[in-house]
Scaffold this motif. Structure first.
Motif, mmCIF file in Angstrom:
data_model
loop_
_atom_site.group_PDB
_atom_site.id
_atom_site.type_symbol
_atom_site.label_atom_id
_atom_site.label_comp_id
_atom_site.label_asym_id
_atom_site.label_seq_id
_atom_site.Cartn_x
_atom_site.Cartn_y
_atom_site.Cartn_z
ATOM 1 N N LEU A 1 5.084 3.918 -36.777
ATOM 2 C CA LEU A 1 5.387 5.317 -37.339
ATOM 3 C C LEU A 1 6.102 5.081 -38.810
ATOM 4 N N ALA A 2 6.997 3.803 -38.539
ATOM 5 C CA ALA A 2 7.847 3.572 -39.810
ATOM 6 C C ALA A 2 7.079 2.831 -40.630
ATOM 7 N N ILE A 3 6.134 2.038 -40.256
ATOM 8 C CA ILE A 3 5.102 1.561 -41.391
ATOM 9 C C ILE A 3 4.257 2.708 -41.842
ATOM 10 N N ALA A 4 3.790 3.527 -41.070
ATOM 11 C CA ALA A 4 3.082 4.491 -41.729
ATOM 12 C C ALA A 4 3.784 5.691 -42.885
ATOM 13 N N SER B 1 10.794 0.572 -13.194
ATOM 14 C CA SER B 1 11.978 0.051 -13.314
ATOM 15 C C SER B 1 12.338 -0.639 -14.454
ATOM 16 N N PHE B 2 11.476 -0.405 -15.672
ATOM 17 C CA PHE B 2 11.595 -0.983 -17.028
ATOM 18 C C PHE B 2 12.238 -0.229 -17.899
ATOM 19 N N TYR B 3 13.185 -0.688 -18.928
ATOM 20 C CA TYR B 3 13.732 -0.250 -19.721
ATOM 21 C C TYR B 3 13.986 -1.255 -21.144
ATOM 22 N N ARG B 4 14.302 -0.859 -22.363
ATOM 23 C CA ARG B 4 14.407 -1.729 -23.471
ATOM 24 C C ARG B 4 15.202 -1.250 -24.423
ATOM 25 N N THR B 5 16.144 -2.145 -24.889
ATOM 26 C CA THR B 5 16.798 -1.462 -25.978
ATOM 27 C C THR B 5 16.488 -1.816 -27.616
ATOM 28 N N VAL B 6 15.355 -2.500 -27.624
ATOM 29 C CA VAL B 6 14.605 -2.810 -28.779
ATOM 30 C C VAL B 6 13.591 -1.788 -28.810
ATOM 31 N N PRO B 7 13.347 -1.218 -29.973
ATOM 32 C CA PRO B 7 12.405 -0.027 -30.229
ATOM 33 C C PRO B 7 10.858 -0.494 -30.053
ATOM 34 N N SER B 8 10.113 0.401 -29.258
ATOM 35 C CA SER B 8 8.798 0.222 -29.110
ATOM 36 C C SER B 8 7.812 0.136 -30.439
ATOM 37 N N ASP B 9 6.836 -0.751 -30.512
ATOM 38 C CA ASP B 9 6.061 -0.962 -31.735
ATOM 39 C C ASP B 9 5.345 0.665 -32.051
ATOM 40 N N ASN B 10 5.399 1.494 -31.171
ATOM 41 C CA ASN B 10 4.906 2.719 -31.619
ATOM 42 C C ASN B 10 6.112 3.332 -32.449
ATOM 43 N N ILE B 11 7.275 3.096 -32.556
ATOM 44 C CA ILE B 11 8.194 3.557 -33.416
ATOM 45 C C ILE B 11 7.967 2.607 -34.559
ATOM 46 N N PHE C 1 1.766 -8.453 -27.244
ATOM 47 C CA PHE C 1 2.645 -8.124 -28.402
ATOM 48 C C PHE C 1 1.676 -7.718 -29.787
ATOM 49 N N GLY C 2 0.732 -8.852 -29.928
ATOM 50 C CA GLY C 2 -0.078 -8.700 -31.374
ATOM 51 C C GLY C 2 -1.034 -7.546 -31.279
ATOM 52 N N SER C 3 -1.770 -7.593 -30.056
ATOM 53 C CA SER C 3 -2.806 -6.661 -29.943
ATOM 54 C C SER C 3 -2.447 -5.068 -29.984
ATOM 55 N N GLY C 4 -1.343 -5.033 -28.826
ATOM 56 C CA GLY C 4 -0.380 -3.613 -28.650
ATOM 57 C C GLY C 4 0.119 -3.138 -29.977
ATOM 58 N N GLY C 5 0.752 -3.890 -30.766
ATOM 59 C CA GLY C 5 1.174 -3.511 -32.275
ATOM 60 C C GLY C 5 -0.036 -3.203 -32.862
ATOM 61 N N ALA C 6 -0.920 -3.913 -32.934
ATOM 62 C CA ALA C 6 -2.168 -3.683 -33.890
ATOM 63 C C ALA C 6 -2.686 -2.196 -33.553
ATOM 64 N N GLN C 7 -2.778 -2.095 -32.371
ATOM 65 C CA GLN C 7 -3.341 -0.915 -31.567
ATOM 66 C C GLN C 7 -2.500 0.379 -32.116
ATOM 67 N N ALA C 8 -1.293 0.096 -32.103
ATOM 68 C CA ALA C 8 -0.459 1.139 -32.113
ATOM 69 C C ALA C 8 -0.253 1.648 -33.888
ATOM 70 N N ILE C 9 -0.455 0.702 -34.626
ATOM 71 C CA ILE C 9 -0.462 1.033 -36.135
ATOM 72 C C ILE C 9 -2.052 1.686 -36.161
ATOM 73 N N SER C 10 -2.938 1.179 -35.679
ATOM 74 C CA SER C 10 -4.318 1.781 -36.066
ATOM 75 C C SER C 10 -4.263 3.347 -35.445
ATOM 76 N N GLU C 11 -3.628 3.698 -34.348
ATOM 77 C CA GLU C 11 -3.569 4.999 -33.863
ATOM 78 C C GLU C 11 -2.640 5.802 -35.037
ATOM 79 N N THR C 12 -1.575 5.287 -35.192
ATOM 80 C CA THR C 12 -0.598 5.956 -35.821
ATOM 81 C C THR C 12 -1.095 6.229 -37.421
#
Length: 866
Positions: free
Chosen positions: A159-162, A146-156, A182-193
């Motif tokens: 990618l932009a930072i990469a 049931s979740f949606y968001r209008t703000v982009p995900s940290d995965n995006i 927020f912090g750990s999820g973003g850090a993990q997304a950056i690391s994987e990207t």
């Protein structure tokens, strides 16, 4: 600075004590719930919470002004301040759902809250649309239906930072993150990207949001790293605290380039630190208008009008509204439009006249369930319209919006009146990172316009460099300075390489010539921090890599077998006969006799040259013809019969093959005899052609490792050598017969210093020499880049030609193809024997005339000699 601080305090007080005049929502059974992160009655409201709450209310009121109704009723709202606490957010949500007809939730802002409220909303069957929760895990549609968001995900964002790193040729970074979803999820997304794009995260440092402290010593964690790019993944309030720590540790500009994930209140920092903050980048999601993409300006202007009408004291101006507030408006408007479509479809297709917003179950929140939840989700998944942040569109596969996603990179720049956050770059899926405008200029740390390299600089750093003497890599020479003093100077390939690197990188070398230590000993010294670098002909091996690290190759290497030149003093008088075997020579002699007999038989009656000859003369002439024809010389008479001519053809064929074969084999034998060595290469050593105890190997070197691995199977049966000089001396003194040496050194030594030594066989065991330094050395990257630069520019090739292609020893004896007198002495001996035989035969034939002549000389008056 004082006035800015007073203005900030005044703004906070106004927000705290002003009484808002938002209209009380009309009583309605259809309501939306808004969740905002400020605490109730807080004295320090945040921009995110105030702006988002205002745009949420503006969207609901605008729907009423547009006369949007659901089953004849306007849509109402409930606004809740959660204080950023999950339990508070969940408790208030449950309370309002139990007591009100909540059909959708806008928010929450924090990812930690969304992680808990989203499953609860799925249980009730109502959609929840966040305007600020960016945690990548929330993108999973199966976990959060049931979740949606209008703000982009940290995965995006990752990618932009990469893409930003690739734009500026940066390859690595350190991530500092707040230790929550927020912090750990973003850090993990950056690391994987980064990993997927061949970029690296050197270290990840946590900021504890409970204790407000960095885990570890920030200064050492950053300064001892090879990278100089720091990504700070933290919300605004925590980012400011981390920057305070960074200022205290002096790890901001100009040494480090920081990239922030959130705007920070620049006016809160002391003015003395402005130069340190100058040049930082801020990456944040933005709306379409920032990147010149279309947005719904009509809705946006109406929302601003309502905000200014009901809460003018918090309206910051149209250019200063938080982008998250626009995402909050689109989240609210998405629910309003979807709910409108849901009820329109329901009323047109439902025959039992049930309500489109009907719930089943009792009033307790966990027992309630929205009847038309699946239809509601399907409408949101398929709806598409232009919102105030850009294009709004979703899909059933993920919870993220799939259009209208943009980022801006702001540059903190120092002006005469203070610091300002200036937009310099914008990003979208279609355009990647481009300048925000044609006049955009990025100011980097240190107030520089030159893009930083992203790795630690060696400029002004003292480096303890160990070298070892080995011609032509490093040699010691004596020079006389301008004052007449004799000084020691290091010359060679390595000192000149160090100087090239010093010029390019600006370090200050402290060079130590190490003696009486093996290469492995010096490598261990580098590992134990006795030296910063070891620059020599050091082979990169797996064993050494366990202790230290190596640079890119500074010299491509292989191995050669080194021996002394052997002079061949054995004289073989009949070496010219060796091209043919004894049996073949006998067969040729038989063929000559046989051919001579046939010539005598076939030609003596008709050939004038053979007529009227004695038997001896006939045999001699026939042998002369046979031998002369076979060796290709020819004779002074010709055959006249057809049978003789046929026989001559056979002799010509025999001559053609035998002379050619003899010539080729003789040349080959003479060449081999000139270059006769004790062994021909490494295979002869492996096969034991010489005793293993006669093979000299440098102890504690990669040569010993090769010998033990490839030749002796781990048995140290070689002759141990301490230095290269011992190898040369022992070869010349016949203590050893061979040694294994690096190709470059072996070829230089045999061509310039020890002319009585030589290399044999082809090179083998190709490898590379590298500069030795400690593992995880912070200057590793800049050193490698500069070595590769020297290689690409041809500087390393120039050094190699200068120091390795000079030749002092004469190579004429090895290259000349001339035959020596010794090698041909047997031939001349044979000729002498044959000439003596011819002379004896002449004397015997003329014996009577000789006797008479000698008698006249001895007895001139005796009558019997007349």
């Amino acid at each position: 600075m004082l006035s800015l601080w007073l203005d900030f305090i005044l703004f906070q007080l106004l927000l705290s004590y002003v009484r808002t005049e938002w209209p009380t929502p009309k009583l309605s059974n259809i309501q939306l719930l808004g969740l905002f992160p400020d605490s109730l009655n807080t004295s320090q409201p945040t921009v995110l919470s105030v702006h988002s709450n205002a745009m949420f209310k503006a969207a609901v009121i605008l729907s009423q002004q547009y006369n949007i109704t659901i089953e004849g009723q306007f849509i109402g709202y409930q606004s809740v301040k959660t204080g950023g606490k999950v339990i508070t957010a969940l408790g208030n949500t449950c309370s309002f759902i139990s007591s009100s007809n909540i059909v959708g939730i806008v928010g929450p802002a924090l990812s930690a809250e969304s992680n808990y409220i989203s499953p609860f909303a799925a249980q009730v069957g109502i959609p929840i649309i966040s305007y600020a929760s960016t945690y990548p895990g929330l993108s999973d549609r199966n976990t959060y239906p049931s979740f949606y968001r209008t703000v982009p995900s940290d995965n995006i964002a990752a990618l932009a930072i990469a893409k930003l790193f690739m734009k500026f040729n940066w390859t690595s970074c350190i991530i500092i993150y707040q230790n929550d979803e927020f912090g750990s999820g973003g850090a993990q997304a950056i690391s994987e990207t980064f990993r997927n794009n061949n970029l690296s995260v050197i270290n990840m440092i946590a900021f504890d949001i409970n204790t407000h402290s960095i885990r570890g010593d920030l200064k050492s964690l950053l300064t001892e790293s090879s990278t100089r790019i720091v990504i700070l993944w933290a919300s605004t309030n925590y980012a400011s605290l981390v920057l305070e720590y960074a200022l205290q540790s002096d790890v901001l500009g100009p040494q480090f380039t920081w990239i922030l994930s959130a705007n920070i209140p620049l006016e809160t920092f002391n003015k003395t630190f402005y130069e340190k903050l100058n040049g930082m980048l801020i990456i944040e999601p933005v709306v379409g208008s920032v990147v010149n993409e279309p947005i719904n300006t009509t809705l946006l202007n109406e929302a601003y009008r309502i905000w200014q009408q009901y809460e003018p004291e918090s309206f910051p101006g149209i250019n200063n509204v938080s982008y998250y507030a626009l995402f909050a408006f689109d989240s609210t408007w998405l629910l309003i439009q979807s709910l409108k479509q849901l009820c329109s479809i329901h009323n047109n297709t439902n025959n039992n006249h049930s309500s489109c917003t009907e719930f089943i179950g009792n009033s307790f929140c966990f027992n309630r369930s929205f009847v038309n939840s699946n239809s509601f989700y399907n409408i949101i998944n398929n709806i598409q319209y232009l919102g105030v942040s850009g294009s709004i569109q979703f899909t059933k596969n993920i919870t993220d919006r799939i259009s209208g996603i943009y980022y801006v990179s702001r540059n903190i720049q120092l002006f005469s009146n203070g610091l300002r956050s200036v937009p310099v770059l914008v990003w979208s899926y279609t355009d990647d990172w481009i300048l925000h405008s044609s006049t955009s200029v990025i100011v980097w740390p240190g107030n520089s316009l030159i893009t930083p390299s992203g790795y630690a600089s060696l400029a002004g750093v003292y480096l303890r460099i160990a070298v070892t003497e080995a011609a032509p890599f490093t040699m010691v020479t004596q020079i006389t300075d301008s004052s007449g003093q004799i000084q020691t100077k290091l010359i060679g390939y390595v000192p000149e390489l160090i100087e090239l690197l010093r010029v390019k990188m600006g370090f200050i070398p402290i060079i130590t010539l190490v003696v009486n230590q093996t290469f492995n000993d010096i490598v261990n010294s580098v590992a134990n921090n006795a030296y910063d670098m070891f620059v020599a002909q050091t082979t990169i091996t797996a064993t050494r890599r366990q202790k230290v690290a190596f640079s890119s190759s500074i010299f491509d290497n292989s191995l050669r077998v080194l021996i002394r030149k052997e002079s061949n003093n054995n004289v073989d008088l009949f070496s010219y006969l060796t091209p043919f075997s004894t049996q073949l020579w006998i067969t040729l002699l038989g063929a000559c006799v046989y051919a001579a007999f046939l010539i005598c038989l076939l030609e003596r009656e008709q050939n004038p040259a053979l007529q009227n000859k004695s038997t001896v003369s006939l045999i001699s002439m026939s042998m002369w013809y046979s031998i002369g024809t076979i060796v290709g010389y020819g004779v002074d008479f010709h055959v006249v019969t057809a049978c003789g001519r046929i026989l001559t053809v056979g002799l010509y064929i025999l001559s053609l093959v035998c002379v050619a074969a003899y010539t080729a084999n003789l040349a080959s034998d003479l060449t081999i005899s000139k270059s006769q060595d004790i062994i021909d290469g490494i295979d002869d050593i492996k096969n034991g052609k010489i005793a293993f105890s006669r093979v000299g190997i440098l102890v504690g070197s990669s040569l010993e490792d090769y010998y033990l691995r490839e030749i002796s199977g781990g048995n140290k049966n070689f002759h141990p050598m301490g230095t290269k000089q011992e190898v040369y001396d022992d070869l010349l003194n016949h203590v050893i017969d061979a040694s294994i040496m690096d190709a470059g050194i072996a070829e230089y030594i045999t061509s310039n210093i020890y002319c009585n030594l030589t290399v044999v066989g082809t090179d083998f065991e190709r490898s590379a020499f590298g500069i030795v330094y400690q593992k995880l050395w912070q200057y590793e990257q800049i050193l490698d880049i500069n070595i590769l630069s020297l290689r690409e520019s041809g500087s390393l090739d120039t050094l190699k030609r200068k120091w390795f292609q000079a030749t002092f020893c004469s190579q004429s004896s090895d290259l000349s193809q001339a035959m020596t007198l010794v090698s041909m002495s047997g031939l001349f001996f044979t000729f002498g024997i044959i000439s003596i035989i011819a002379l004896v035969f002449f004397i015997w034939k003329e014996r009577f005339h000789i006797r008479k002549y000698m008698g006249h000389l001895i007895y001139p008056n005796r009558s019997e000699f007349k």
